[in-house]
Design a protein around this motif. Structure first.
Motif, PDB file in Angstrom:
ATOM      1  N   GLU A  35       0.891  -1.374   0.045  1.00 49.70           N
ATOM      2  CA  GLU A  35       0.048  -0.114  -0.099  1.00 49.70           C
ATOM      3  C   GLU A  35       0.912   1.349   0.010  1.00 49.70           C
ATOM      4  N   VAL A  38       2.639   1.985  -3.296  1.00 47.44           N
ATOM      5  CA  VAL A  38       1.740   2.452  -4.381  1.00 47.44           C
ATOM      6  C   VAL A  38       1.522   4.039  -4.057  1.00 47.44           C
ATOM      7  N   SER A  41       4.666   5.805  -4.712  1.00 47.96           N
ATOM      8  CA  SER A  41       4.965   6.297  -6.048  1.00 47.96           C
ATOM      9  C   SER A  41       4.053   7.163  -6.725  1.00 47.96           C
ATOM     10  N   PHE A  42       2.853   7.336  -6.252  1.00 52.24           N
ATOM     11  CA  PHE A  42       1.887   8.210  -6.684  1.00 52.24           C
ATOM     12  C   PHE A  42       2.425   9.684  -6.308  1.00 52.24           C
ATOM     13  N   PHE A  62      -8.074   0.903  -6.152  1.00 51.45           N
ATOM     14  CA  PHE A  62      -7.028  -0.248  -6.531  1.00 51.45           C
ATOM     15  C   PHE A  62      -7.348  -1.456  -5.619  1.00 51.45           C
ATOM     16  N   PHE A  65      -5.631  -2.266  -2.269  1.00 48.42           N
ATOM     17  CA  PHE A  65      -4.239  -2.368  -2.560  1.00 48.42           C
ATOM     18  C   PHE A  65      -3.777  -3.826  -2.731  1.00 48.42           C
ATOM     19  N   TYR A  67      -2.315  -6.486  -4.282  1.00 50.12           N
ATOM     20  CA  TYR A  67      -1.336  -6.693  -5.298  1.00 50.12           C
ATOM     21  C   TYR A  67      -1.523  -7.942  -6.411  1.00 50.12           C
ATOM     22  N   ILE A  70      -4.182  -6.415  -8.514  1.00 51.82           N
ATOM     23  CA  ILE A  70      -3.598  -5.295  -9.387  1.00 51.82           C
ATOM     24  C   ILE A  70      -2.459  -5.910 -10.450  1.00 51.82           C
ATOM     25  N   LYS A  93       1.883   6.174 -14.165  1.00 53.92           N
ATOM     26  CA  LYS A  93       2.205   5.590 -12.557  1.00 53.92           C
ATOM     27  C   LYS A  93       1.042   4.623 -12.476  1.00 53.92           C
ATOM     28  N   THR A  97       2.317   0.896 -11.296  1.00 49.48           N
ATOM     29  CA  THR A  97       1.763   0.169 -10.238  1.00 49.48           C
ATOM     30  C   THR A  97       1.392  -1.279 -10.602  1.00 49.48           C
ATOM     31  N   ASN A 100       4.721  -3.064 -10.928  1.00 55.30           N
ATOM     32  CA  ASN A 100       5.356  -3.015  -9.546  1.00 55.30           C
ATOM     33  C   ASN A 100       4.683  -4.371  -8.669  1.00 55.30           C
ATOM     34  N   ALA A 101       3.179  -4.377  -8.970  1.00 58.48           N
ATOM     35  CA  ALA A 101       2.676  -5.407  -8.259  1.00 58.48           C
ATOM     36  C   ALA A 101       3.236  -6.613  -8.642  1.00 58.48           C
TER      37      ALA A 101
END
Length: 184
Positions: A35, A38, A41-42, A62, A65, A67, A70, A93, A97, A100-101
């Motif tokens: 979480e 995320v 990063s935003f 999301f 969160f 993952y 996502i 972004k 995300t 990145n997940a």
């Protein structure tokens, strides 16, 4: 008598609640760590209070969160997120995300948990700094540089050293509460 807090949270109630209850407190569960990855990063290029005010919108948009969900988002979900005024509508972004997940789960497979991996950079326990003022708190450190470099090598995006250091503070890998803060 009013509590003495780190000056960055000012008088904003949401900021104060975040400061008092979350910032600098060690987080070891992968779900919460993700979480914050995320959200951090935003936050790149924006103020943290902007993200905090949209946190619940992000949570809803999301899938709490999650993952695993996502990582499987199809193009239609990206377009849906791009229309969601409750979050930061930045395609790069959003795409990061999702990626990145996927990378997050790769790290889990390699290390048993993402927590095991990330906390390894600080020897498994928080670094307790004792800054007298906010001016003494760095934006990056050698450790955040190393971690950001390793994340980048693993394919993570929007997680440069400054964002990583903010993540380390948020998840208690580093405690940068000023010495006279009541949380210390």
């Amino acid at each position: 008598m009013e509590k003495i807090r780190c000056a960055w949270c000012g008088k904003d109630e949401l900021y104060q609640k975040y400061h008092d209850e979350e910032w600098g407190k060690p987080v070891y569960d992968d779900e919460t760590i993700f979480e914050f990855l995320v959200l951090e990063s935003f936050q790149a290029g924006l103020s943290w209070i902007t993200i905090l005010r949209k946190r619940e919108n992000f949570r809803k948009a999301f899938d709490d969160f999650d993952y695993k969900k996502i990582a499987q988002y199809p193009d239609e979900k990206v377009e849906e997120l791009m229309q969601d005024a409750g979050i930061i509508r930045n395609r790069l972004k959003i795409m990061a995300t999702i990626s990145n997940a996927q990378k997050f789960m790769e790290v889990q497979r390699e290390f048993g948990s993402f927590s095991q991996y990330i906390w390894g950079f600080v020897g498994g326990k928080p670094i307790i700094n004792l800054p007298k003022t906010l001016k003494e708190v760095p934006a990056t450190t050698e450790i955040s540089d190393q971690l950001a470099k390793d994340l980048k090598k693993r394919g993570f995006k929007f997680l440069g050293s400054t964002v990583v250091y903010a993540h380390m503070q948020a998840t208690g890998m580093v405690d940068d509460h000023v010495i006279d803060c009541w949380v210390k």
